[in-house]
Design an enzyme around this catalytic site. Structure first.
Site, short mmCIF file in Angstrom:
data_model
loop_
_atom_site.label_atom_id
_atom_site.label_comp_id
_atom_site.label_asym_id
_atom_site.label_seq_id
_atom_site.Cartn_x
_atom_site.Cartn_y
_atom_site.Cartn_z
N HIS A 1 81.26 38.22 34.15
CA HIS A 1 80.57 38.09 35.42
C HIS A 1 79.08 38.27 35.16
O HIS A 1 78.46 39.18 35.67
CB HIS A 1 81.08 39.12 36.43
CG HIS A 1 82.57 39.09 36.64
ND1 HIS A 1 83.27 40.09 37.25
CD2 HIS A 1 83.49 38.15 36.31
CE1 HIS A 1 84.57 39.78 37.29
NE2 HIS A 1 84.72 38.61 36.72
C1 FAD Z 1 88.64 36.57 31.04
C2 FAD Z 1 88.03 36.15 32.33
C3 FAD Z 1 88.57 36.58 33.55
C4 FAD Z 1 87.98 36.19 34.74
N1 FAD Z 1 88.56 36.59 35.90
C5 FAD Z 1 87.99 36.25 37.07
C6 FAD Z 1 88.59 36.65 38.30
O1 FAD Z 1 89.66 37.22 38.32
N2 FAD Z 1 87.95 36.35 39.45
C7 FAD Z 1 86.76 35.70 39.47
O2 FAD Z 1 86.22 35.49 40.55
N3 FAD Z 1 86.21 35.26 38.32
C8 FAD Z 1 86.78 35.52 37.12
N4 FAD Z 1 86.23 35.08 35.95
C9 FAD Z 1 84.98 34.30 36.03
C10 FAD Z 1 85.23 32.80 36.23
O3 FAD Z 1 85.95 32.28 35.15
C11 FAD Z 1 83.88 32.09 36.35
O4 FAD Z 1 83.17 32.65 37.43
C12 FAD Z 1 84.00 30.60 36.61
O5 FAD Z 1 84.79 29.96 35.66
C13 FAD Z 1 82.61 29.98 36.65
O6 FAD Z 1 82.65 28.59 36.85
P1 FAD Z 1 81.50 27.66 36.26
O7 FAD Z 1 81.82 26.28 36.66
O8 FAD Z 1 80.19 28.24 36.65
O9 FAD Z 1 81.60 27.85 34.68
P2 FAD Z 1 82.80 27.52 33.68
O10 FAD Z 1 84.10 27.50 34.38
O11 FAD Z 1 82.67 28.45 32.54
O12 FAD Z 1 82.47 26.07 33.17
C14 FAD Z 1 81.31 25.77 32.42
C15 FAD Z 1 81.61 24.62 31.48
O13 FAD Z 1 80.37 24.11 30.96
C16 FAD Z 1 80.54 23.77 29.61
N5 FAD Z 1 79.21 23.78 28.97
C17 FAD Z 1 78.41 24.85 28.74
N6 FAD Z 1 77.27 24.46 28.15
C18 FAD Z 1 77.33 23.12 28.00
C19 FAD Z 1 76.45 22.14 27.45
N7 FAD Z 1 75.25 22.48 26.96
N8 FAD Z 1 76.86 20.84 27.44
C20 FAD Z 1 78.07 20.48 27.95
N9 FAD Z 1 78.93 21.37 28.48
C21 FAD Z 1 78.57 22.68 28.52
C22 FAD Z 1 81.47 24.81 29.09
O14 FAD Z 1 82.12 24.36 27.90
C23 FAD Z 1 82.43 25.01 30.27
O15 FAD Z 1 83.56 24.20 30.17
C24 FAD Z 1 86.82 35.40 34.74
C25 FAD Z 1 86.29 34.97 33.52
C26 FAD Z 1 86.90 35.31 32.34
C27 FAD Z 1 86.34 34.79 31.06
#
Ligand code: FAD
Lengths: 594, 232
Positions: free
Chosen positions: A521
């Site tokens: 987070h």
């Molecule tokens: C172990 C764990 C448990 C969690 N549990 C919870 C929970 O219970 N409740 C909750 O609210 N949240 C939880 N989270 C947090 C949640 O996973 C994230 O808040 C959420 O996935 C964020 O979404 P996002 O789209 O911002 O990023 P992400 O889902 O991480 O997606 C980002 C993507 O961008 C890609 N990327 C990054 N840089 C580049 C680049 N330069 N070029 C191309 N692609 C790139 C990455 O490969 C990734 O696939 C947890 C996270 C983890 C790791």
């Protein structure tokens, strides 16, 4: 010069996780040709996450097979500016994702809404307690968007996930058994709450007897066969205990692949390119807009993808890194306290309490789910009177049973040696007789906690690593101690408990460490707001300095709330997409005056 | 006849006090007993076994080495983990604070090899010592109170203890936790996890014995499928 320049697309989206796939779904349906660039590979719940192979603790929980590769990109870390930052050489404190679905594949599915007061943090505290309540060393601010504005979007994301829970505030009517502190919701959860094991049940009973308000944790581990608004089919959770750090082969944990990707992948306006790492966002000559992105494609070529609109969905940390290496926005300088990119990085303040039962209580800890918990929210946010407490913020207290995986789950009472004969006996004696409570606390932003670029170390693409400077503010240390002590009181009141122990990761004098897992987070660094001097994006998620760049994810949070971020950040994502589709695209311009 | 380079031969070369606990009756990787180690030299394997068995000694349940932990560690060090997968190893390597985590220039395999060699020299009598003496030595190792040259004692201890613990409790497909020693000890039923109708049955012991990823119901425990197929 790039090896190749491609034809222009309407929208380029950096990252294929929760926010990126959702942006593609919504914008493709609005007639925009969308290209997602995802640095990782294709994978799918049906083919990649099936048991029993997926139920491999060593491979997934400890060797991080679903997570990002630090050999490609990592960051450097230090506790304070007078230290030299050093590389985070292996994953630990947080576990960002890589590949289709991002971290949304291996999340727990604890799905929360912010409290109304969380979103107006500075004005709320000042109104209630006077201007002295916020110490000078906190740079806490309002989000610039209110709960009422986000409510329809928070509601929609709960439907996308088939969230399981029980409303505590339905259209203003308070309901026992739900979270009576939550903001008014227009709808109950789409699915009934999860089942509860004995550990969580005893916690709820003790809390209730103490006059607190326990309720089942809202969960994206689905409890019934369910179809979401995009037409995705979800199945009931099996309580298998392989949730966080694992993909769900049962189609029971809502994730971006089954809930979003499968419903958009065939659309004519949708394209995703895997193994495509965006190196930087390119700017126009006058710097007022971005022209597209340069990325390394799956054959190692440097490719320029022009686009009218750029969506940054690379996860909180890597969005900020991309801004810093691309010269988007103005980097924050802690010396002069000017600039905004990298400013107000914050985290989550965690403490834990363990209760040990006598032999009458058999918990079967291996029967678990990521969001199977009973929660007390009485000490979160401003749900309690902060007069004379000396801190702002709070945290939820959850008794959770999310796994009993035997390498990581070895609870032993205080005073047990950490290896050897006595340790072995204690592990054996306590495995089936333990309750796990977490204090999931807020994290206030400060002028000294921030992100910038490291002067020494580089990633696999030759870009400087991002440098993280972070330690727990005094405010949060006090908060964590206070809420932890309330938790100890509950634990002591639980039936059949023989001993209780506690650990505050933010205890006075203890530095934040990058080694043990805490939470993924990471928040702030590109925050939302209404003043360009203290925010990177305006209240619609649009960059002040480059109006065709829209930013998604927890990097928008001006400070962290006591809840997990995905519910709030997806509420913001739908809010941004709403304004992007209905206001911006027809007339591209800054949506707010600077 | 067991060849002299075999695992069993190597580990049986331990002092008599230890050897008694090192004659595994039957474990998941029993078929490896007459093969050489992949990564460890014989002296390293013997020292490692006595260190692991100090960390997880035999009681009603097997010791670490009886449960295949030495085989597990050998395989881990020979494999991607040991060779530095998931580890950023770009220099320079200045010393850091504890909160900054691992900062050595070594892969886990290099760390363990150097650590075992240096510890073997620093404490030549280790394997022959009484348990309490071995415990004292490992306590000193864990407190950074042993000079191992360019290997910080504590970093070596942490790697050793992590691997030992993992070997005792990881799925038997990795060579440790043989005959589900670790899982039986705590009551973990394993990888075939499906509890929708049981989770709310409070205080009822779960009746099923452990099953790992490669488990054949009614078969012979943790024997890896691949190996069995080869055996025909
Ligand atoms: C172990 C764990 C448990 C969690 N549990 C919870 C929970 O219970 N409740 C909750 O609210 N949240 C939880 N989270 C947090 C949640 O996973 C994230 O808040 C959420 O996935 C964020 O979404 P996002 O789209 O911002 O990023 P992400 O889902 O991480 O997606 C980002 C993507 O961008 C890609 N990327 C990054 N840089 C580049 C680049 N330069 N070029 C191309 N692609 C790139 C990455 O490969 C990734 O696939 C947890 C996270 C983890 C790791």
């Amino acid at each position: 010069m790039p090896d190749k320049t491609l034809p222009k697309t309407d929208v380029v989206i950096i990252g294929g996780g929760w926010t990126g796939l959702t942006a593609a779904y919504e914008l493709a349906h609005a007639g925009q040709r969308c290209v997602i660039l995802e640095r990782g590979d294709h994978r799918h719940d049906a083919t990649s996450f099936a048991g029993p192979e997926e139920h491999d603790e060593l491979k997934y929980a400890l060797r991080y097979t679903h997570m990002m590769d630090v050999k490609q990109n990592t960051l450097t870390f230090r506790n304070s500016r007078d230290q030299r930052a050093l590389p985070m050489r292996r994953l630990g404190s947080f576990l960002p994702g890589e590949g289709l679905g991002g971290a949304g594949i291996h999340w727990n599915g604890q799905i929360w809404r912010p409290l109304p007061s969380d979103l107006e943090m500075r004005s709320h505290y000042v109104d209630r307690y006077g201007s002295d309540v916020l110490p000078d060393d906190l740079s806490v601010q309002d989000w610039g968007v209110t709960y009422d504005e986000l409510e329809p979007h928070l509601d929609f994301f709960e439907k996308i996930c088939g969230a399981a829970g029980y409303a505590g505030n339905l259209n203003g009517e308070s309901r026992d058994g739900g979270n009576v502190f939550e903001g008014p919701r227009r709808n109950d959860y789409p699915n009934p709450a999860m089942k509860q094991p004995i550990s969580n049940t005893l916690f709820g009973k003790a809390a209730d007897e103490m006059g607190l308000h326990p309720f089942p944790m809202p969960s994206a581990n689905v409890t019934k066969a369910y179809e979401n608004p995009y037409g995705a089919q979800l199945h009931p959770c099996t309580y298998c205990g392989f949730c966080e750090r694992f993909g769900c082969g049962y189609f029971a944990k809502a994730d971006p692949i089954i809930c979003v990707y499968d419903r958009i992948k065939e659309h004519e306006n949708f394209e995703i390119r895997f193994k495509s790492t965006v190196l930087r966002v390119e700017k126009s000559e006058d710097g007022k807009t971005a022209t597209g992105v340069t990325y390394i494609d799956d054959q190692g070529r440097e490719v320029f993808q022009p686009a009218d609109t750029i969506c940054m969905n690379a996860y909180a940390l890597w969005n900020v890194h991309l801004m810093l290496v691309s010269g988007l926005g103005t980097p924050y300088d802690p010396e002069t306290r000017t600039g905004t990119v990298g400013r107000n990085y914050s985290y989550q303040t965690i403490a834990a309490v363990d209760a040990f039962f006598d032999d009458e209580i058999i918990t079967n800890p291996f029967m678990g789910a990521g969001a199977m918990g009973v929660v007390v929210d009485d000490f979160n946010g401003d749900n309690f009177d902060h007069t004379d407490l000396g801190f702002v913020g709070g945290g939820y207290i959850a008794c959770k049973q999310y796994h009993g995986r035997p390498i990581s789950y070895q609870p032993v009472p205080e005073g047990t040696p950490s290896w050897g004969r006595e340790w072995k006996r204690a592990v054996r004696d306590n495995y089936l007789h333990h309750a796990d409570m977490v204090i999931h606390g807020s994290s206030m932003s400060t002028p000294e906690n921030y992100l910038d670029l490291d002067p020494t170390w580089k990633d696999a693409f030759g870009r400087p690593l991002m440098r993280m400077t972070f330690n727990f503010p005094e405010n949060d240390r006090k908060m964590s101690e206070y809420v932890m002590n309330r938790t100890v009181e509950i634990a002591r009141n639980m039936d059949n408990v023989t001993s209780v122990s506690s650990v505050n990761l933010a205890a006075p004098g203890k530095d934040y460490t990058i080694v043990p897992y805490q939470t993924t987070h990471n928040v702030g660094g590109a925050v939302i707001g209404t003043d360009p001097a203290t925010s990177v994006v305006n209240r619609y998620g649009q960059m002040w300095e480059h109006h065709n760049v829209f930013v998604f994810g927890a990097c928008l949070f001006p400070q962290n709330l006591g809840y997990n971020p995905t519910g709030p950040l997806m509420g913001l994502a739908y809010w941004t997409l709403d304004h992007l589709k209905n206001d911006y695209l027809g007339n591209p311009r800054p949506l707010m005056d600077a | 006849m067991i060849p002299t380079y075999s695992r069993r031969a190597v580990l049986n070369g331990l002092a008599a006090t230890m050897a008694a606990s090192l004659a595994p009756a039957r474990h998941a990787f029993a078929q490896l007993d007459d093969r050489a180690f992949f990564f460890l030299a014989d002296t390293q394997a013997r020292l490692l076994a006595s260190m692991c068995d100090t960390l997880i000694p035999k009681d009603d349940f097997p010791s670490a080495s009886e449960a295949g932990v030495v085989d597990f560690i050998d395989l881990q060090l020979a494999g991607p983990y040991g060779q530095g997968e998931g580890l950023y190893l770009e220099g320079p390597f200045p010393e850091g604070s504890e909160s900054q985590g691992y900062q050595l220039p070594f892969t886990p395999a290099e760390l363990m090899r150097r650590g075992l060699n240096a510890f073997g020299e620093a404490e030549p009598g280790f394997a022959d010592g009484e348990e309490s003496r071995r415990e004292d030595m490992l306590t000193r190792l864990s407190e950074d109170d042993v000079d191992l040259g360019d290997v910080p004692a504590r970093a070596f201890f942490d790697e050793l203890w992590q691997l030992t613990n993992q070997g005792y409790f990881a799925d038997p497909i990795y060579g440790g936790n043989s005959d589900y020693a670790g899982w039986r000890m705590v009551g973990f039923p394993g990888a075939h996890a499906y509890y929708p109708s049981f989770v709310a049955n409070h205080n009822v012991p779960y009746p099923q014995p452990p099953m790992g990823i490669n488990h054949d119901p009614g078969g012979d425990g943790g024997l890896p499928r691949v190996t069995k197929r080869q055996e025909g």
